[in-house]
Design a protein around this motif. Structure first.
Motif, short mmCIF file in Angstrom:
data_model
loop_
_atom_site.label_atom_id
_atom_site.label_comp_id
_atom_site.label_asym_id
_atom_site.label_seq_id
_atom_site.Cartn_x
_atom_site.Cartn_y
_atom_site.Cartn_z
N ALA A 175 -14.26 74.08 -19.20
CA ALA A 175 -15.89 74.26 -18.97
C ALA A 175 -16.52 72.96 -19.79
N GLU A 176 -16.20 72.64 -20.78
CA GLU A 176 -16.96 71.50 -21.57
C GLU A 176 -16.66 70.01 -20.96
N ALA A 177 -15.33 69.86 -20.55
CA ALA A 177 -14.94 68.67 -19.72
C ALA A 177 -15.60 68.63 -18.29
N ARG A 178 -15.70 69.72 -17.62
CA ARG A 178 -16.29 69.85 -16.24
C ARG A 178 -17.88 69.41 -16.35
N ALA A 179 -18.45 70.08 -17.62
CA ALA A 179 -19.88 69.46 -17.82
C ALA A 179 -19.96 68.04 -17.88
N ALA A 180 -19.31 67.43 -18.66
CA ALA A 180 -19.24 66.16 -19.12
C ALA A 180 -18.70 65.23 -17.98
N ASP A 181 -18.10 65.87 -16.93
CA ASP A 181 -17.32 64.89 -15.92
C ASP A 181 -16.34 64.00 -16.52
N ASP A 182 -15.42 64.90 -17.61
CA ASP A 182 -14.60 63.71 -18.33
C ASP A 182 -13.12 64.73 -18.27
N PHE A 183 -12.51 64.24 -17.11
CA PHE A 183 -11.32 64.79 -16.93
C PHE A 183 -10.09 64.40 -18.14
#
Length: 492
Positions: free
Chosen positions: A114-122
């Motif tokens: 969820a945090e990676a998705r919010a940051a667009d950081d795969f």
């Protein structure tokens, strides 16, 4: 047999009750749990999974099953025992430490995703995904015992089906869908929906729609989540949806979709409550219910005519001229990144992308390091435009973070099943459109309850569809339905 079977079913009832509690923890995590509670929830989930695994592999189970099978004479008892033996044999192959670690890691992984998705950081999610995949490969190898690892994982969601069978079915779907998609996108498109739609009014309308499709709110509830889902069975079946002020269809059709899942669970025979037969028999059959509710019923010309009036009541004049224009707008074929927001025609192409990628991940033919690039390349090839950010691409779905490898293909299999069921439903209810045009779904949902939902796990997945329709499942009815529908809308 009677004593052994009675003891076995009493033991299973407690096990099912504990599994329901585990499901409620998952619902809580996706809806109202404080973000900071994630590390503790991971430990709670692992502890509960350890208890469940111990019960599912209890040494007494084998003796109870053997003694019960020897004297089982009725269909219900034999079906209960089939499910119990399958679960017992599966659980016995997986070490308790692995089952507990999977629960702990996948619970924590949801927050990382969820945090990676919010940051667009795969890249922030990749190490966690590698850990999840390694654990699922280990589990799959234990289950397969020398056979195909992906098939072993797939059997958790669609027993009796192999990836090779799905590949053949999807191979027949993909070229036909691609041609139809290209033709629709070249035609004059219907106007998109315009304006702003109050989220509170959307939620009020979704409750009305949920009840229109038969969802019992006395035994359910509707909440918001990042990713809509249905949770629970029997007397406690909950759904979530999401709102977007620019796009009320997202909320409306997510709700109808999840109501399809929920009604399946609510309509299972009460006699199967807290037994192995008391849940949907497979994810493919489950998806057949959500997809037929959402698409063949909810996006039909008849039902959208009624929905148009409901939309005007909820939002006033929103700029769509009439019922015919509204129907075309609801079914508008449009470019987009998100699977759950895809039009009905292109949806399966999104699923087939994921099916191929996850098979490669489990086989070791694709590394997590290369996954984002592989996703983007495949998406460009299939849809003709480039992914702009990770949240619109490889990070858009929660499934891989929670270890659901083998789940994605059941979405398209469910569409195939829904196509078969819709053709049979039309034969059984000749005046279906007249009823849907009045917002009355009772004949349709009643037929589905009688022929599919009430049985729960009594029959094997494909047998459920074959008995309801009179023929073996095939992609042909779905393709015929899609060609007819979109050829009419786009004058192809």
């Amino acid at each position: 047999m009677a004593d052994a079977y009675g003891e076995l079913m009493a033991f299973m009832r407690d096990t099912q009750a504990l599994a329901s509690i585990a499901g409620r923890l998952d619902w809580d995590q996706e809806t109202v749990m404080p973000r900071g509670a994630a590390p503790q929830r991971a430990e709670e989930s692992a502890a509960l999974e350890a208890v469940l695994h111990a019960r599912r592999t209890d040494a007494r189970m084998g003796d109870w099953i053997a003694a019960s099978e020897a004297g089982a004479t009725d269909d219900v008892a034999r079906a209960q025992l089939r499910h119990i033996r399958r679960s017992f044999e599966r659980a016995s192959k997986v070490p308790a430490s692995l089952a507990s670690e999977l629960a702990r890691v996948t619970s924590a992984a949801q927050g990382v995703w969820a945090e990676a998705r919010a940051a667009d950081d795969f890249a922030a999610f990749a190490p966690t995904l590698e850990q999840v995949i390694a654990l699922r490969r280990e589990e799959g190898a234990a289950l397969a015992q020398g056979g195909d690892v992906y098939d072993a994982l797939l059997s958790d969601y669609e027993p009796g089906t192999t990836a090779a069978e799905l590949e053949a079915m999807f191979g027949a779907l993909r070229p036909e869908l691609s041609v139809l998609r290209a033709a629709a996108l070249e035609a004059e498109p219907p106007a998109p929906l315009q304006g702003q739609f109050d989220p509170d009014a959307q939620m009020k309308l979704t409750r009305k729609l949920a009840e229109a499709f038969g969802y019992d709110l006395h035994h359910g509830r509707i909440d918001k989540a990042v990713h809509p889902f249905s949770s629970g069975s029997g007397l406690d079946v909950r759904i979530t949806t999401r709102t977007n002020a620019d796009d009320p269809f997202n909320c409306i059709y997510s709700t109808i979709h999840e109501v399809g899942h929920a009604c399946y669970e609510q309509n299972i025979d009460d006699a199967y409550l807290l037994t192995p037969l008391g849940s949907g028999v497979s994810m493919g059959v489950h998806e057949s219910q959500s997809r037929i509710y959402e698409n063949q019923l909810g996006r039909s010309r008849a039902f959208t005519g009624w929905l148009y009036g409901q939309m005007r009541d909820a939002f006033g004049d929103f700029g769509t001229a009439d019922e015919d224009a509204f129907y075309a707008t609801v079914n508008r074929v449009h470019d987009g990144f998100i699977r759950t927001e895809s039009d009905e025609l292109q949806y399966n192409l999104h699923v087939l992308l994921r099916f191929d990628l996850e098979r490669a991940l489990i086989a070791g033919d694709l590394t997590v390091r290369d996954l984002e690039a592989a996703w983007n390349d495949r998406f460009l090839a299939d849809f003709g435009f480039a992914v702009d950010k990770a949240s619109n691409g490889v990070l858009q779905d929660v499934h891989w973070s929670v270890g659901l490898f083998g789940y994605f293909p059941t979405y398209s299999l469910g569409n195939v099943y829904a196509g078969c069921l819709h053709a049979a439903l039309r034969r059984a209810v000749p005046d279906l459109d007249r009823q849907l045009g009045q917002g009355d779904t009772r004949a349709a949902t009643g037929w589905l309850k009688e022929n599919v939902q009430r049985h729960g796990g009594l029959y094997e997945p494909r047998d459920v569809i074959a008995q309801a329709t009179g023929t073996a499942p095939s992609e042909a009815p779905l393709l015929a339905y899609l060609k007819d529908k979109f050829s009419r809308i786009y004058a192809l």
